[in-house]
Design an enzyme around this catalytic site. Structure first.
Site, PDB file in Angstrom:
ATOM      1  CG  ASP A  72     -52.234  -5.610   4.372  1.00  0.00           C
ATOM      2  OD1 ASP A  72     -51.606  -4.988   5.097  1.00  0.00           O
ATOM      3  OD2 ASP A  72     -51.591  -6.231   2.880  1.00  0.00           O
ATOM      4  N   GLY A 102     -55.361  -8.738  -3.407  1.00  0.00           N
ATOM      5  CA  GLY A 102     -55.306 -10.031  -3.113  1.00  0.00           C
ATOM      6  C   GLY A 102     -53.587 -10.365  -3.635  1.00  0.00           C
ATOM      7  N   GLY A 103     -53.116  -9.631  -4.011  1.00  0.00           N
ATOM      8  CA  GLY A 103     -51.564 -10.398  -3.861  1.00  0.00           C
ATOM      9  C   GLY A 103     -51.804 -11.410  -2.287  1.00  0.00           C
ATOM     10  CE  LYS A 104     -49.520  -8.172   1.841  1.00  0.00           C
ATOM     11  NZ  LYS A 104     -49.727  -6.567   1.617  1.00  0.00           N
ATOM     12  CB  CYS A 160     -57.405  -5.865   4.952  1.00  0.00           C
ATOM     13  SG  CYS A 160     -59.217  -5.204   6.703  1.00  0.00           S
ATOM     14  CB  ALA A 161     -58.084  -9.887   0.980  1.00  0.00           C
ATOM     15  CG  ASP A 213     -60.803  -4.901   0.408  1.00  0.00           C
ATOM     16  OD1 ASP A 213     -59.537  -5.278   0.855  1.00  0.00           O
ATOM     17  OD2 ASP A 213     -61.505  -4.059   0.298  1.00  0.00           O
ATOM     18  CB  CYS A 248     -47.772  -1.059   3.938  1.00  0.00           C
ATOM     19  SG  CYS A 248     -48.726   0.238   3.547  1.00  0.00           S
TER      20      CYS A 248
HETATM   21  C1  LIG Z   1     -53.208  -2.739   2.398  1.00  0.00           C
HETATM   22  S1  LIG Z   1     -55.107  -2.878   1.445  1.00  0.00           S
HETATM   23  C2  LIG Z   1     -54.788  -4.478   1.773  1.00  0.00           C
HETATM   24  C3  LIG Z   1     -53.354  -4.827   0.207  1.00  0.00           C
HETATM   25  C4  LIG Z   1     -53.614  -6.598   0.088  1.00  0.00           C
HETATM   26  N1  LIG Z   1     -53.945  -7.337   0.959  1.00  0.00           N
HETATM   27  C5  LIG Z   1     -52.551  -7.015  -0.586  1.00  0.00           C
HETATM   28  O1  LIG Z   1     -51.777  -7.510  -0.418  1.00  0.00           O
HETATM   29  O2  LIG Z   1     -52.808  -7.215  -1.458  1.00  0.00           O
HETATM   30  C6  LIG Z   1     -55.770  -2.852   2.436  1.00  0.00           C
HETATM   31  C7  LIG Z   1     -57.222  -2.826   2.282  1.00  0.00           C
HETATM   32  O3  LIG Z   1     -57.555  -2.670   3.481  1.00  0.00           O
HETATM   33  C8  LIG Z   1     -59.352  -2.758   3.756  1.00  0.00           C
HETATM   34  N2  LIG Z   1     -59.905  -2.091   4.568  1.00  0.00           N
HETATM   35  C9  LIG Z   1     -60.153  -1.213   4.919  1.00  0.00           C
HETATM   36  N3  LIG Z   1     -60.704  -0.987   5.661  1.00  0.00           N
HETATM   37  C10 LIG Z   1     -61.658  -2.498   5.687  1.00  0.00           C
HETATM   38  C11 LIG Z   1     -62.834  -3.345   6.570  1.00  0.00           C
HETATM   39  N4  LIG Z   1     -62.984  -2.199   8.141  1.00  0.00           N
HETATM   40  N5  LIG Z   1     -63.248  -4.583   6.632  1.00  0.00           N
HETATM   41  C12 LIG Z   1     -62.373  -4.515   5.223  1.00  0.00           C
HETATM   42  N6  LIG Z   1     -61.230  -4.542   4.731  1.00  0.00           N
HETATM   43  C13 LIG Z   1     -60.839  -2.961   5.067  1.00  0.00           C
HETATM   44  C14 LIG Z   1     -59.167  -1.861   2.260  1.00  0.00           C
HETATM   45  O4  LIG Z   1     -60.329  -1.842   1.503  1.00  0.00           O
HETATM   46  C15 LIG Z   1     -57.997  -1.918   1.819  1.00  0.00           C
HETATM   47  O5  LIG Z   1     -58.499  -3.066   0.184  1.00  0.00           O
END
Ligand SMILES: C[S@@+](CC[C@H](N)C(=O)[O-])C[C@H]1O[C@@H](n2cnc3c(N)ncnc32)[C@H](O)[C@@H]1O
Length: 453
Positions: A335, A272-274, A268-269, A290, A388
């Protein structure tokens, strides 16, 4: 004797936006949040010249909305129409605590009445708003102390949220709620391939920006500033990332073998921070997945600035068929989407947007993602699950249930629930320890070599 000047005098000069217009903007923002829109989305509808001012007021209003609504109930048992109620609550949230008010309460009241008069939606309520706010100025202390009996006013969170945090963290619930109402500092993650933490702090000092170290790679700025104007932005010397979020990539990579190139999934990128952190720390093949195509574009932009590369894929982590090539991953970072209850200080609207049922709904999605992605992990591989959130249903309760159903999974030493932390000004803390971070949950899971599930 001279009168005390207002903290900030609203100006009607062409170069400055009068305060009454910004109050109108903040009231529209509050109406949008009350209608279920996030503050970030609602701000896109605000005229760009008004946006910075409205955003600053919006942050303040959403932090103190519980108190403002309780005061409004004291002033008027029946709420006025939504537009007038929003304007009244905006003025009360900004003015109720004189020490913290961005403008003198008298200026705020005057400008709120002006805002009411100048809009068709509120002009008929202008004298009602004037009456309420003048009474508030006269009886402020008595009115505020009456609202002290109301937990939503005291803690500035919905009642269900207060109850939930109290149940989940009986010893720390007050600290958590207090931290949520504080302002979040700007924290950077230094790209160690391009510079060093101490060197970057010196570069900031050279332009009179006070900063200190937080954790292994973090730098915390004493005052917020425009990120693109910081030294080394275009060259990718840093990324903006909270100190708690900076733990994800090292937690996963330290659990994996060193040497050859690893096949890693960031499930769940976006934005893209992580992903970027995983790439900065090792020369591995990272798939950044994502579900949101527009957010995936931001992964590309962020990696480009940092000079990094990943395979960016738009897809649903819960249904790998269309995007997975059948190669098991050495490591997976999940994440997961969550309530974001740990990042309320950065997103003060979150507490007013969520509904109690969201926790169970999101925890079902997290369970499905964990279950599906576990099948994509090599025996001997490692997965980091994080959210989070401070709610246990999205943290240790989720992982306990997962472990009960997956005998091939072992929970390794992990941070667990990190509760939002703010350190009192002037407190002395060793440089490598975290003095500031958001609320987060981390579990490191190792998959047994021999599959026995
Ligand atoms: C907490 S954010 C991720 C932050 C990211 N890891 C970072 O560090 O920048 C959660 C992400 O999960 C994505 N998401 C939600 N459901 C998903 C799924 N079923 N498959 C893939 N990505 C998903 C959302 O679009 C969102 O961008």
């Amino acid at each position: 004797m001279q009168n005390k000047p207002p903290k900030q005098i609203p100006s009607a000069s062409p170069t400055q936006i009068p305060l009454w217009r910004q109050l109108q903007g903040a009231a529209s923002l509050l109406m949008a949040v009350r209608d279920g829109q996030s503050m970030t989305a609602a701000l896109l509808d605000v005229d760009s010249t008004l946006r910075p001012g409205v955003q600053a007021l919006g942050f303040h209003v959403l932090r103190w909305l519980g108190r403002a609504e309780a005061l409004r109930q004291q002033l008027a048992k029946r709420p006025p129409p939504p537009e007038a109620d929003a304007l009244l609550c905006v003025a009360l949230a900004l003015a109720w605590n004189e020490k913290d008010a961005p403008y003198s309460p008298f200026v705020l009241v005057d400008q709120a009445v002006e805002a009411a008069k100048r809009s068709e939606a509120t002009t008929h309520q202008a004298s009602f708003i004037n009456g309420c706010l003048r009474r508030f100025l006269r009886e402020r202390d008595a009115l505020v102390s009456k609202t002290d009996a109301n937990p939503q006013a005291v803690w500035n969170h919905p009642q269900w949220w207060i109850d939930r945090v109290r149940k989940d963290h009986p010893g720390q619930w007050q600290t958590i709620l207090r931290a949520n109402n504080a302002k979040a500092p700007l924290i950077l993650r230094i790209n160690l391939n391009k510079t060093a933490v101490a060197q970057y702090i010196r570069a900031l000092a050279a332009i009179d920006i006070e900063a200190s170290r937080v954790g292994e790679q973090g730098v915390i700025l004493a005052t917020a500033t425009s990120v693109p104007s910081l030294p080394g932005y275009a060259e990718g010397h840093f990324s903006v990332q909270d100190a708690a979020a900076q733990l994800a990539a090292p937690l996963l990579l330290d659990a994996l073998p060193v040497g050859g190139q690893l096949n890693i999934l960031d499930a769940c990128a976006a934005p893209g921070g992580k992903t970027a952190h995983l790439l900065e720390l090792g020369n591995n093949a990272v798939t950044a997945l994502d579900i949101d195509a527009r957010r995936c574009e931001r992964i590309g932009q962020n990696l480009e600035r940092l000079g990094l590369q990943a395979r960016i894929v738009v897809g649903d982590a819960a249904y790998p068929g269309p995007w997975w090539d059948g190669q098991l991953f050495d490591g997976i970072l999940l994440d997961a989407p969550c309530t974001a209850s740990g990042v309320v200080r950065r997103h003060p609207d979150v507490r007013w947007l969520r509904r109690p049922t969201d926790i169970a709904q999101l925890s079902r999605i997290q369970a499905q993602l964990l279950q599906t992605l576990w099948q994509l992990l090599k025996p001997g591989g490692a997965m980091v699950y994080c959210t989070c959130s401070v709610f246990r249903a999205e943290g240790d309760h989720q992982i306990q249930t997962f472990l009960a159903h997956h005998t091939d999974a072992r929970l390794m030493p992990s941070p667990g629930h990190l509760l939002p932390q703010i350190t009192a000004p002037g407190a002395v803390i060793p440089d490598n320890l975290m003095r500031e971070h958001d609320g987060f949950y981390y579990a490191l899971l190792q998959k047994n070599q021999e599959h026995s599930a």
